[in-house]
Design a protein around this motif. Sequence first.
Motif, PDB file in Angstrom:
ATOM      1  N   LEU A 164       0.932  -1.257   0.036  1.00  0.00           N
ATOM      2  CA  LEU A 164      -0.039  -0.008   0.078  1.00  0.00           C
ATOM      3  C   LEU A 164       0.988   1.196  -0.052  1.00  0.00           C
ATOM      4  O   LEU A 164       1.316   1.931   1.083  1.00  0.00           O
ATOM      5  N   HIS A 165       1.136   1.883  -1.025  1.00  0.00           N
ATOM      6  CA  HIS A 165       1.981   2.910  -1.546  1.00  0.00           C
ATOM      7  C   HIS A 165       1.121   4.122  -1.218  1.00  0.00           C
ATOM      8  O   HIS A 165       0.560   4.571  -2.504  1.00  0.00           O
ATOM      9  N   GLY A 166       1.142   4.827  -0.108  1.00  0.00           N
ATOM     10  CA  GLY A 166       0.289   6.069  -0.144  1.00  0.00           C
ATOM     11  C   GLY A 166       1.163   7.037   0.303  1.00  0.00           C
ATOM     12  O   GLY A 166       1.827   6.944   1.466  1.00  0.00           O
ATOM     13  N   VAL A 167       0.985   8.302  -0.041  1.00  0.00           N
ATOM     14  CA  VAL A 167       1.658   9.562   0.345  1.00  0.00           C
ATOM     15  C   VAL A 167       1.376   9.978   1.769  1.00  0.00           C
ATOM     16  O   VAL A 167       0.312   9.421   2.191  1.00  0.00           O
ATOM     17  N   TRP A 212       9.446  -2.590  -3.335  1.00  0.00           N
ATOM     18  CA  TRP A 212       9.097  -1.993  -4.455  1.00  0.00           C
ATOM     19  C   TRP A 212       9.434  -2.956  -5.871  1.00  0.00           C
ATOM     20  O   TRP A 212       8.733  -3.018  -6.573  1.00  0.00           O
ATOM     21  N   HIS A 213      10.582  -3.542  -5.415  1.00  0.00           N
ATOM     22  CA  HIS A 213      11.209  -4.485  -6.618  1.00  0.00           C
ATOM     23  C   HIS A 213      10.210  -5.715  -6.790  1.00  0.00           C
ATOM     24  O   HIS A 213       9.897  -6.228  -7.929  1.00  0.00           O
ATOM     25  N   ALA A 214       9.632  -6.066  -5.687  1.00  0.00           N
ATOM     26  CA  ALA A 214       8.580  -7.471  -5.466  1.00  0.00           C
ATOM     27  C   ALA A 214       7.288  -7.319  -6.368  1.00  0.00           C
ATOM     28  O   ALA A 214       6.935  -8.081  -7.020  1.00  0.00           O
ATOM     29  N   CYS A 215       6.966  -5.871  -6.324  1.00  0.00           N
ATOM     30  CA  CYS A 215       5.757  -5.440  -6.888  1.00  0.00           C
ATOM     31  C   CYS A 215       6.002  -5.505  -8.814  1.00  0.00           C
ATOM     32  O   CYS A 215       5.328  -6.041  -9.463  1.00  0.00           O
ATOM     33  N   ALA A 259       4.455  -8.995  -5.527  1.00  0.00           N
ATOM     34  CA  ALA A 259       3.334  -8.288  -4.682  1.00  0.00           C
ATOM     35  C   ALA A 259       2.690  -7.374  -5.543  1.00  0.00           C
ATOM     36  O   ALA A 259       3.040  -7.225  -6.708  1.00  0.00           O
ATOM     37  N   ASP A 260       1.416  -7.205  -4.864  1.00  0.00           N
ATOM     38  CA  ASP A 260       0.565  -6.273  -5.746  1.00  0.00           C
ATOM     39  C   ASP A 260       0.835  -4.805  -5.227  1.00  0.00           C
ATOM     40  O   ASP A 260       0.778  -4.652  -3.780  1.00  0.00           O
ATOM     41  N   LEU A 261       0.782  -3.999  -6.194  1.00  0.00           N
ATOM     42  CA  LEU A 261       0.906  -2.462  -5.648  1.00  0.00           C
ATOM     43  C   LEU A 261      -0.227  -1.973  -5.572  1.00  0.00           C
ATOM     44  O   LEU A 261      -1.081  -2.032  -6.618  1.00  0.00           O
ATOM     45  N   ILE A 262      -0.660  -1.110  -4.474  1.00  0.00           N
ATOM     46  CA  ILE A 262      -1.784  -0.476  -4.527  1.00  0.00           C
ATOM     47  C   ILE A 262      -1.227   1.197  -4.207  1.00  0.00           C
ATOM     48  O   ILE A 262      -0.808   1.256  -3.173  1.00  0.00           O
ATOM     49  N   SER A 263      -1.817   2.017  -5.040  1.00  0.00           N
ATOM     50  CA  SER A 263      -1.373   3.331  -4.914  1.00  0.00           C
ATOM     51  C   SER A 263      -2.280   4.073  -4.336  1.00  0.00           C
ATOM     52  O   SER A 263      -3.476   4.057  -4.701  1.00  0.00           O
TER      53      SER A 263
END
Length: 805
Positions: free
Chosen positions: A293-296, A434-437, A442-446
Motif C-alpha cells: 500500500l504505497h500512499g503518500v 518495490w522490486h517485488a511489485c 506483490a501487488d501494488l496499491i497506490s
Amino acid sequence: MLTDQAQFPKDLLPSAIPSLMSDPLDEFENMPPADKGQQPGHQKQEELFETAPPPWELAVQDDVATATIVFSEAPHGPYDYRIPDEMRDDLKPGMRVKVPLGHRKKAMIGWCTETKMGSSASRTLRDVSEVLDDDPLCDAHLVRLVMWMSHYYQAPAGQVFDTLIPSSVRSNAGTRERTYFKLTRRDIEDELIESLPPKQQQAIRFLIMSGRPMTSAQVMIGADCTISPIKSLEKKGLVVSEARREMATSTPMRWQLDDGETETKHELTDDQSVALGKIKDAVDAEEGKALLLHGVTGSGKTEVYIRAIEHVVKFGRSAIVLVPEISLTPQTRGRFERRFEGVAVLHSQMTPAERHFQWQRIRRNEVQVVIGPRSAVFAPLPRLGLIILDEEHDGSFKQGTAPRYHARKVAHARAMSLKIPIILGTATPSLESWHACSTGHADLISMPSRVGNRPMPDVQLVDLKNRDDRTSGAISRPLHQAVVDTLEENGQIILLLNRRGFATTIQCPSCGHVVSCPDCDMPLTHHRDGGKAVCHYCDYTIGTPPWCPACRFDGIRYGGLGTQRLEVEVKSRFPGAKVARMDSDTMRRPGSHQKVLSAFRSGEINILLGTQMIAKGLDFPNVLLVGVINADSALHFPDFRAAERTFGLVTQVAGRTGRGDRGGRVIVQTFSPEHPAIQAASRHDYEQFAHDEMNARRKFNYPPLGSVARIIIRGGVEEVTESTAESLVRHFESARDKLGHEVRILGPAPPPMSKLKGKYRFHILLQAVASGPLGEVIRTATDKFVIPEKDDVQYVVDIDPMEML
C-alpha cells in the motif's frame, strides 16, 4: 526481500523472502529431517549419546514415544528423549520440558519441537524429567515458524523459541499460585451431607451451589466458616485441592489510553475505496498474498487498515498491526480502541507483568487487534486473519541481536503459512518491496493523493555551504525566520536532528586529543544533564573532563551537535515558546511518549524537537513547519542503504506537516543539496528516487537485485581475531569451490566500528546474484568450523544485513 523466485529451502534461501506463490514453511517441512534439525557447527546426536541398540533389543521399538528437544544454550540439539508413559498425553510440541543433558547434574530446560512413536529402542534414550507447561506456548503454526526461522537465519531453534515467547511469559511474571477446592464427585448423597458437622455442611453445600472450584477465602466467606471445616472435608475425601497459577491482578496497566487525538470521520476517498476493495478481495480469497500500500503521507492509510480489520473481524478473526516506533503506539492504539472492543499492546516499555497479562489475553482469543513493534509479529492469536506492517520500510523491523530476523520477512512467512494477506504500508517503500511489485511477487496499491486533496508541503533546501544563510548556531537564517512566522500564526513546529546528546566530540585544540571510549574507540558524547561523557554503543560513562586528559590544557572544546545543544539554542532564540525534546534520553520512563505527545497535541508545546522517533507516522494537524537540521547525518555512511535511509527520513518528517487546513512547509538544511536522494525528497518523488537507486545498485548486484550476508567476527585480541576471520574466509572459499557456486567473498576487513564493547571486530561480506547458493555456502563452511575456547573469539551470521557499521 520479496523478490527471490527460488524454492525454499531446497535452495537454502538466505536473504530473499521465498516466492510469494509458495508457502516457505510447507517447503521447509518437505526437507529431510536431518537437514531441518541440524544446527551449523554442532555435532549430531549420535556423537553425543550412544544410539545403536544391542541386537536383542531391536524388536522392542514400535511402542516407544519420543520427543525432539532443542536448547537455547549450547549444545543446542536437537536431541531425542523417551516420553514416559504418564507424560504421553500431556507433552506436545511448543511446550518446555526439563531433561538430563550430557554429564550435567542439573536438568536442562528445553523446547519440544516434535513428538513421535517408535523411533528408537527404549534403552538408548534418556527420559524426559518434567513437563513445565500445562498447554503449548506455541501452537503448531508457530512451531513451524520457529523451525523455518532457525534454518533461514542460521540460529539455534531454542534461541528462536526464547525470542517468540517473552521472558515475562516464561517466568509467569505478575502471577501467584492459588489453591482451589472442588468436590471429588457431584452426586454426594443428602444423607452423607446431613451426617457432617454444621460448618462442614455449610461449606460443602456452598461448593455444590457454586458449581465450580473456589478458593479457601471464597468458601470461608460464602459458607461463613474457618479453614478447619474445609480441611476436614479434604481429609474425608469429599473435597480435593488443586493449585493454579493466575494473574495477580486483572488489569495491570499504568497509562492513559491514547495521546488525546479526537476522532474525525470522513467519507473514504476514491483512492481509499479502491485500496480497501483490493484488500477485501485478498481476505475473501483465503490465500496468502502480499499487498504493498504505497500512499503518500496524509493519504489515510490508517483508515484503510481499520476498515480492512473490521472486515476480518466480521468472520471472527483478528489482526496484527506492526509499527516501527514505541512513540507511534499511543496514537495508533487510540485510533484502534475507538473502533474495536479488544485491543492488546505489546512493547518493551511495559513491565513484565503487563506484557504477560496482554500475552495471555491474546492467547485466550480475547482481542481483535494486536499492536506493537517487531516482536508483536509473534503474537499468539488463535484465529489470525490479517497482518499489517505500517511504515514497512523502517530499519527498526530488523532485530539487531540473534536471531537477527526481519519482521517483514517473518510476517510474510507467517501469512503465507496461514494463507492470509499481508499489507505493507508506507509512503517510502523499501526497494525490496518495490522490486517485488515490479516482478509480480506483490501487488501494488497506490494512494497518490492526500485526504481532502490537501497539497503536499513545499520543501525548501538550505545550502549550509552558503555563508549568507548560516548562523553561529544550528538554525540557519531561513529556518529561524520560518519559526518566528509560524509561532506568530499560533502554529506548531517539529525540528529533526538524528543525533542525541549535547556535543558529539570532546577535543583538545592544543594537542588534538579526542576523548574516546576505551572499549569502543569511538568519541564520547557530552551530555549536559549530569555533566557526563557517554559512549552510545556500550554506555561507558565518565564525568565530562574540564581539561585535556592528555596535555592538561584547560580550553577543551565541545564540537558537533546533538539534540541537547539544539534544545538549548531553541530556548535561547525563542524564549516565549514552550519546547519539548523526544529522544531515547528523555523517553526512558514508561508512559513518557504519551505524556509529551498529548501535550503537543493539546497545544501546550509549541516546538517539538528530537531524533527519528518524531519523524514517522505521527499526525498533528496544527504542525505548520518542519525543520531538518542536518539532512546529511547518515547520507555519507559507508553503507549501500545510506541514500535510501536519508530519502526516507526526510520524506517522512516532511509528511508531518500540512495535514490540517492551513497547509505547511518544510526546510531542509544540508551541505549536499545536489544529492539525488535529497533532490527527490524535496519533490516528494519516490519513483524517480527508486529508479536512480536501482541503477546504482545494479552495478554491484546489491539487494534487492542480489543477496548479501555479513559475518561479524569479534574477539579480545586483535591478531587472534583477524587470524580466525582469515581461517573462516578459507572455509567459505573451500565450500564455494566444492559446491561450484558463484559467490563473491569480500574481506576480512575491519568495519567502520573496528572495536566495540572491548572486542576487536572484523567482517566478511558474501554476495551472490541468487540467494540459494549463498546460504548453502555459509552452512557448508560453518558446519565443521570450530574455534578453540582459548581464543575467546565468536562469530555472528547476519542474513540480509541492514547496516554495515
